[in-house]
Design an enzyme around this catalytic site. Structure first.
Site, PDB file in Angstrom:
ATOM      1  N   GLU A 191      11.727   5.128  -0.233  1.00  0.00           N
ATOM      2  CA  GLU A 191      12.855   4.180  -0.166  1.00  0.00           C
ATOM      3  C   GLU A 191      14.151   4.799  -0.678  1.00  0.00           C
ATOM      4  O   GLU A 191      15.239   4.402  -0.275  1.00  0.00           O
ATOM      5  CB  GLU A 191      12.511   2.905  -0.938  1.00  0.00           C
ATOM      6  CG  GLU A 191      11.262   2.258  -0.355  1.00  0.00           C
ATOM      7  CD  GLU A 191      11.329   0.756  -0.257  1.00  0.00           C
ATOM      8  OE1 GLU A 191      12.131   0.144  -0.952  1.00  0.00           O
ATOM      9  OE2 GLU A 191      10.541   0.204   0.540  1.00  0.00           O
ATOM     10  N   ASP A 222       6.304  -6.654   6.724  1.00  0.00           N
ATOM     11  CA  ASP A 222       5.901  -5.695   5.682  1.00  0.00           C
ATOM     12  C   ASP A 222       6.600  -6.098   4.392  1.00  0.00           C
ATOM     13  O   ASP A 222       7.503  -6.949   4.395  1.00  0.00           O
ATOM     14  CB  ASP A 222       6.340  -4.278   6.098  1.00  0.00           C
ATOM     15  CG  ASP A 222       5.970  -3.227   5.054  1.00  0.00           C
ATOM     16  OD1 ASP A 222       4.819  -3.247   4.578  1.00  0.00           O
ATOM     17  OD2 ASP A 222       6.823  -2.404   4.694  1.00  0.00           O
ATOM     18  N   SER A 223       6.221  -5.445   3.305  1.00  0.00           N
ATOM     19  CA  SER A 223       6.885  -5.701   2.028  1.00  0.00           C
ATOM     20  C   SER A 223       8.312  -5.156   2.035  1.00  0.00           C
ATOM     21  O   SER A 223       9.105  -5.510   1.168  1.00  0.00           O
ATOM     22  CB  SER A 223       6.085  -5.046   0.910  1.00  0.00           C
ATOM     23  OG  SER A 223       5.914  -3.667   1.183  1.00  0.00           O
ATOM     24  N   CYS A 237      -0.791   3.338   3.795  1.00  0.00           N
ATOM     25  CA  CYS A 237       0.357   2.551   3.341  1.00  0.00           C
ATOM     26  C   CYS A 237       1.464   2.851   4.337  1.00  0.00           C
ATOM     27  O   CYS A 237       1.647   4.010   4.731  1.00  0.00           O
ATOM     28  CB  CYS A 237       0.769   2.979   1.935  1.00  0.00           C
ATOM     29  SG  CYS A 237       2.359   2.299   1.419  1.00  0.00           S
ATOM     30  N   THR A 238       2.175   1.816   4.748  1.00  0.00           N
ATOM     31  CA  THR A 238       3.119   2.008   5.855  1.00  0.00           C
ATOM     32  C   THR A 238       4.289   2.931   5.514  1.00  0.00           C
ATOM     33  O   THR A 238       4.958   3.427   6.414  1.00  0.00           O
ATOM     34  CB  THR A 238       3.670   0.647   6.319  1.00  0.00           C
ATOM     35  OG1 THR A 238       4.055  -0.091   5.161  1.00  0.00           O
ATOM     36  CG2 THR A 238       2.641  -0.110   7.097  1.00  0.00           C
ATOM     37  N   HIS A 239       4.532   3.154   4.230  1.00  0.00           N
ATOM     38  CA  HIS A 239       5.594   4.087   3.860  1.00  0.00           C
ATOM     39  C   HIS A 239       5.153   5.551   4.029  1.00  0.00           C
ATOM     40  O   HIS A 239       5.984   6.430   4.212  1.00  0.00           O
ATOM     41  CB  HIS A 239       5.993   3.908   2.394  1.00  0.00           C
ATOM     42  CG  HIS A 239       6.805   2.687   2.117  1.00  0.00           C
ATOM     43  ND1 HIS A 239       6.324   1.422   2.305  1.00  0.00           N
ATOM     44  CD2 HIS A 239       8.074   2.555   1.660  1.00  0.00           C
ATOM     45  CE1 HIS A 239       7.255   0.548   1.961  1.00  0.00           C
ATOM     46  NE2 HIS A 239       8.330   1.213   1.570  1.00  0.00           N
ATOM     47  N   GLY A 258       2.111  -3.528  -3.618  1.00  0.00           N
ATOM     48  CA  GLY A 258       0.942  -2.736  -4.033  1.00  0.00           C
ATOM     49  C   GLY A 258       0.436  -3.028  -5.420  1.00  0.00           C
ATOM     50  O   GLY A 258      -0.734  -2.814  -5.729  1.00  0.00           O
ATOM     51  N   CYS A 301       1.544  -4.068   6.901  1.00  0.00           N
ATOM     52  CA  CYS A 301       1.516  -3.682   5.500  1.00  0.00           C
ATOM     53  C   CYS A 301       0.043  -3.565   5.133  1.00  0.00           C
ATOM     54  O   CYS A 301      -0.719  -4.523   5.331  1.00  0.00           O
ATOM     55  CB  CYS A 301       2.198  -4.759   4.659  1.00  0.00           C
ATOM     56  SG  CYS A 301       2.014  -4.538   2.884  1.00  0.00           S
ATOM     57  N   ASN A 302      -0.339  -2.412   4.643  1.00  0.00           N
ATOM     58  CA  ASN A 302      -1.757  -2.214   4.317  1.00  0.00           C
ATOM     59  C   ASN A 302      -2.212  -3.144   3.207  1.00  0.00           C
ATOM     60  O   ASN A 302      -3.308  -3.697   3.251  1.00  0.00           O
ATOM     61  CB  ASN A 302      -2.002  -0.764   3.899  1.00  0.00           C
ATOM     62  CG  ASN A 302      -1.961   0.191   5.067  1.00  0.00           C
ATOM     63  OD1 ASN A 302      -2.988   0.567   5.600  1.00  0.00           O
ATOM     64  ND2 ASN A 302      -0.772   0.579   5.493  1.00  0.00           N
ATOM     65  N   THR A 303      -1.354  -3.331   2.199  1.00  0.00           N
ATOM     66  CA  THR A 303      -1.739  -4.165   1.062  1.00  0.00           C
ATOM     67  C   THR A 303      -1.977  -5.601   1.519  1.00  0.00           C
ATOM     68  O   THR A 303      -2.988  -6.211   1.164  1.00  0.00           O
ATOM     69  CB  THR A 303      -0.635  -4.133  -0.022  1.00  0.00           C
ATOM     70  OG1 THR A 303      -0.263  -2.762  -0.246  1.00  0.00           O
ATOM     71  CG2 THR A 303      -1.112  -4.742  -1.304  1.00  0.00           C
TER      72      THR A 303
HETATM   73  N1  DGL Z   1       4.085  -1.400   2.754  1.00  0.00           N
HETATM   74  C1  DGL Z   1       3.080  -1.459   1.721  1.00  0.00           C
HETATM   75  C2  DGL Z   1       1.713  -1.097   2.264  1.00  0.00           C
HETATM   76  O1  DGL Z   1       1.571  -0.679   3.381  1.00  0.00           O
HETATM   77  C3  DGL Z   1       3.388  -0.514   0.600  1.00  0.00           C
HETATM   78  C4  DGL Z   1       4.578  -0.804  -0.214  1.00  0.00           C
HETATM   79  C5  DGL Z   1       4.356  -1.829  -1.286  1.00  0.00           C
HETATM   80  O2  DGL Z   1       3.699  -1.562  -2.311  1.00  0.00           O
HETATM   81  O3  DGL Z   1       4.876  -2.897  -1.084  1.00  0.00           O
HETATM   82  O4  DGL Z   1       0.758  -1.243   1.549  1.00  0.00           O
END
Ligand code: DGL
Length: 273
Positions: A157, A15-16, A189-191, A48, A78-80
């Site tokens: 975060e 993930d990011s 988004c994973t967050h 993102g 990570c969705n992005t």
């Molecule tokens: N983890 C990223 C996602 O799921 C979101 C956080 C980011 O912007 O890096 O898209």
């Protein structure tokens, strides 16, 4: 017959930053025998707001690093990166790679009654319209309403998930969506699953909240089975954590999220890969 060492090899999850731990947590729950190497790109978060080219480059480097750790499969948690890079990296690497968007879309299509689905995600994810396309391939008459929520990531975060400011930000981003008749909302988004209770409270019972992590772990199980890669060694799993910056902060966060004691996180230079 001995256990093939390919089967005992770890699954790579990336993930990011810390958000993908919500996916790793679900894999740990559903596939307790699978070893995991997790990488959080904390030096380059957020993804993102970045371009597709850069997200593909970052994903490529991370998968090279994970392959160096001998992973047998990769979960882009990570969705992005799933929206912008999955297709490209699936073509380039010779191991199974899955993302979180197809599983999330599938779960939403299964849950919705009226076919009206909201997606909260990063700018990159919403702009790519990947959720839109996958949902419509599963249910042609679906209506998808996307909303970028960039401030959710730093709020999570900073440990502000339950803070009153976060309630206000939820209202600012999601009030238009609440005024529609969506009956399902994907936390794309994973967050965002870490804000789940606040979002649930905001929408009330009429809207079903989907966290793609649950369905992603099911997809991983299926992919491992199809490729003969399931770890059935019977040994307890080993988890390793790597980041590109601020390892201590990551360890602290991971210990709040995971049902597992993370002793240490190693920092690596991802630009070397
Ligand atoms: N983890 C990223 C996602 O799921 C979101 C956080 C980011 O912007 O890096 O898209």
């Amino acid at each position: 017959m001995g256990i093939n060492c390919k089967n005992t090899a770890p699954v790579g999850v990336f993930d990011s930053g810390v958000g993908g731990l919500t996916v790793a947590r679900e894999i740990m729950r559903q596939l307790p025998e699978e070893n995991i190497v997790y990488f959080g790109d904390t030096a380059r978060v957020p993804y993102g707001s970045k371009s597709k080219n850069n997200i593909i480059r970052f994903s490529r480097q991370i998968i090279r690093f994970l392959k160096n750790k001998n992973v047998k499969a990769v979960v882009i948690a990570c969705n992005t990166a799933s929206a912008l890079a999955l297709e490209a990296v699936q073509k380039e690497f010779d191991i199974p790679i899955i993302g979180v968007i197809v599983p999330g879309a599938r779960a939403a299509v299964r849950e919705t009654r009226n076919g009206k689905i909201g997606v909260a995600g990063t700018e990159g994810t919403i702009r790519s319209e990947t959720y839109n396309k996958v949902i419509k391939s599963l249910r042609e008459d679906a209506v998808v309403i996307g909303q970028p929520c960039p401030l959710f990531v730093p709020l999570v975060e900073e440990g502000f998930a339950k803070h009153r400011i976060t309630k206000e930000v939820i209202d600012i981003y999601l009030s238009d969506m609440r005024n529609t008749d969506i009956d399902t909302l994907i936390l794309g988004c994973t967050h965002y699953p870490l804000l789940r209770s606040g979002v649930m409270e905001y929408f009330g019972d009429a809207v079903h909240i989907v966290n793609p992590a649950y369905e992603t772990a099911i997809d991983l199980k299926n992919v491992l089975e199809e490729n003969g890669l399931v770890n059935s060694s019977g040994q307890s799993a080993v988890y390793e954590f790597y980041v590109s910056d601020t390892a201590e902060k990551f360890t602290e966060f991971a210990n709040q999220i995971l049902p597992y004691d993370v002793a240490a996180t190693k920092q690596i230079n991802i630009e070397e890969y």
